[in-house]
Motif scaffolding. Structure first.
Motif, mmCIF file in Angstrom:
data_model
loop_
_atom_site.group_PDB
_atom_site.id
_atom_site.type_symbol
_atom_site.label_atom_id
_atom_site.label_comp_id
_atom_site.label_asym_id
_atom_site.label_seq_id
_atom_site.Cartn_x
_atom_site.Cartn_y
_atom_site.Cartn_z
ATOM 1 N N VAL A 87 0.837 -1.210 0.000
ATOM 2 C CA VAL A 87 0.000 0.000 0.000
ATOM 3 C C VAL A 87 0.864 1.249 0.000
ATOM 4 O O VAL A 87 0.671 2.156 -0.836
ATOM 5 C CB VAL A 87 -0.949 0.010 1.220
ATOM 6 N N TRP A 88 1.821 1.327 0.924
ATOM 7 C CA TRP A 88 2.654 2.531 1.015
ATOM 8 C C TRP A 88 3.605 2.639 -0.174
ATOM 9 O O TRP A 88 3.890 3.748 -0.639
ATOM 10 C CB TRP A 88 3.419 2.540 2.335
ATOM 11 N N ILE A 93 4.884 5.140 -5.543
ATOM 12 C CA ILE A 93 5.043 4.939 -6.985
ATOM 13 C C ILE A 93 3.960 5.684 -7.760
ATOM 14 O O ILE A 93 4.226 6.297 -8.802
ATOM 15 C CB ILE A 93 5.013 3.434 -7.321
ATOM 16 N N THR A 94 2.731 5.670 -7.244
ATOM 17 C CA THR A 94 1.632 6.378 -7.909
ATOM 18 C C THR A 94 1.876 7.872 -7.905
ATOM 19 O O THR A 94 1.619 8.561 -8.906
ATOM 20 C CB THR A 94 0.292 6.069 -7.205
ATOM 21 N N THR A 95 2.366 8.398 -6.788
ATOM 22 C CA THR A 95 2.662 9.834 -6.699
ATOM 23 C C THR A 95 3.755 10.239 -7.682
ATOM 24 O O THR A 95 3.666 11.270 -8.350
ATOM 25 C CB THR A 95 3.087 10.205 -5.258
ATOM 26 N N ILE A 96 4.789 9.394 -7.770
ATOM 27 C CA ILE A 96 5.873 9.672 -8.722
ATOM 28 C C ILE A 96 5.345 9.697 -10.143
ATOM 29 O O ILE A 96 5.647 10.611 -10.928
ATOM 30 C CB ILE A 96 6.989 8.617 -8.582
ATOM 31 N N PHE A 97 4.527 8.694 -10.484
ATOM 32 C CA PHE A 97 3.973 8.628 -11.834
ATOM 33 C C PHE A 97 3.060 9.819 -12.105
ATOM 34 O O PHE A 97 3.060 10.382 -13.204
ATOM 35 C CB PHE A 97 3.197 7.326 -12.024
ATOM 36 N N TYR A 198 -1.094 -1.388 8.447
ATOM 37 C CA TYR A 198 -0.282 -0.779 9.490
ATOM 38 C C TYR A 198 0.448 0.431 8.915
ATOM 39 O O TYR A 198 0.713 0.501 7.708
ATOM 40 C CB TYR A 198 0.736 -1.785 10.041
ATOM 41 N N PHE A 199 0.791 1.362 9.794
ATOM 42 C CA PHE A 199 1.485 2.570 9.352
ATOM 43 C C PHE A 199 2.997 2.365 9.362
ATOM 44 O O PHE A 199 3.753 3.221 9.796
ATOM 45 C CB PHE A 199 1.079 3.761 10.226
ATOM 46 N N THR A 200 3.399 1.204 8.910
ATOM 47 C CA THR A 200 4.817 0.886 8.755
ATOM 48 C C THR A 200 4.995 0.162 7.422
ATOM 49 O O THR A 200 4.021 -0.268 6.800
ATOM 50 C CB THR A 200 5.324 -0.031 9.880
ATOM 51 N N PHE A 201 6.237 0.017 6.998
ATOM 52 C CA PHE A 201 6.523 -0.688 5.751
ATOM 53 C C PHE A 201 6.676 -2.191 5.962
ATOM 54 O O PHE A 201 6.850 -2.931 4.995
ATOM 55 C CB PHE A 201 7.785 -0.115 5.090
ATOM 56 N N GLY A 202 6.635 -2.644 7.215
ATOM 57 C CA GLY A 202 6.661 -4.078 7.495
ATOM 58 C C GLY A 202 7.880 -4.798 6.965
ATOM 59 O O GLY A 202 7.778 -5.930 6.474
ATOM 60 N N PHE A 203 9.048 -4.168 7.101
ATOM 61 C CA PHE A 203 10.263 -4.770 6.551
ATOM 62 C C PHE A 203 10.611 -6.106 7.203
ATOM 63 O O PHE A 203 11.257 -6.948 6.594
ATOM 64 C CB PHE A 203 11.445 -3.801 6.699
#
Length: 216
Positions: A87-88, A93-97, A198-203
């Motif tokens: 999601v994040w 990526i969507t913002t960049i595009f 979650y508000f993390t990238f879940g690495f």
């Protein structure tokens, strides 16, 4: 090979073939109808945007989907972490595009391409967020469900595009199907396999599958 495995294999091949070839037939019919209504120039503009967004789509996938299918020991927490990551990542990526639509439009000297790219950025976001739910459908061998889902989205999306073209929306009718398809596929897949965000990238959950997804 056990009987259950053979049965799953036959079912998988059958429903995958049904989904694939029925989609091709519907797509050919819709494209044939649209080609009688919309000019080749408009098709060309949308084709440019589609090629570029597919390029960005390759970055958004990152081999996560086949990695989830391969790693059947992932916990619910792991899947939610990976879902949050997609999601994040999709937002980024969507913002960049979205912002690259201006230089893309200027390069091709086509102002309409600016709007087309920005609208198709919606497609890019939902395609990215659908990675985890869609992977779980394949992992759990939900081939019949996938076939019905694929055919339904093709029929509705294709029909909407034809109606829009007949109503005079021109090249914008060409992007209705991909945008609708990405949103519809996400909603259906997510309802089947809901995930926590979650508000993390879940690495911590990405690392175990990274060695597999990297090569993808």
């Amino acid at each position: 090979m056990g009987d259950s495995v053979k049965k799953d294999l036959v079912k998988g091949v059958y429903y995958t073939a049904v989904a694939k070839y029925s989609s091709i037939i519907v797509s050919l019919v819709v494209t044939g109808v649209l080609s009688r209504i919309i000019s080749p120039e408009d098709f060309g503009v949308v084709a440019i945007a589609t090629v570029i967004i597919q390029f960005f789509g390759n970055f958004s996938d990152m081999g996560i989907e086949p990695a989830i299918i391969q790693h059947k020991n992932l916990t619910k927490r792991d899947l939610s972490n990976i879902f949050s990551f997609t999601v994040w990542s999709g937002v980024i990526i969507t913002t960049i595009f979205f912002f690259l639509s201006w230089p893309i439009s200027n390069y091709y000297e086509n102002k309409t391409l600016l709007i087309i790219c920005q609208l198709l950025s919606v497609n890019l976001f939902f395609a990215t967020t659908n990675i985890v739910p869609n992977a779980l459908l394949y992992r759990d061998k939900q081939f019949k469900f996938i076939a019905r889902r694929t055919l339904t989205v093709q029929l509705i999306g294709g029909g909407a595009s034809v109606v829009a073209a007949l109503c005079g929306l021109g090249l914008y009718s060409l992007i209705i199907n991909p945008i609708f398809s990405s949103i519809f596929l996400f909603i259906v897949s997510y309802r089947k396999y809901p995930q926590k965000l979650y508000f993390t990238f879940g690495f911590e959950s990405i690392r175990p599958i990274f060695s597999y997804s990297l090569y993808q």
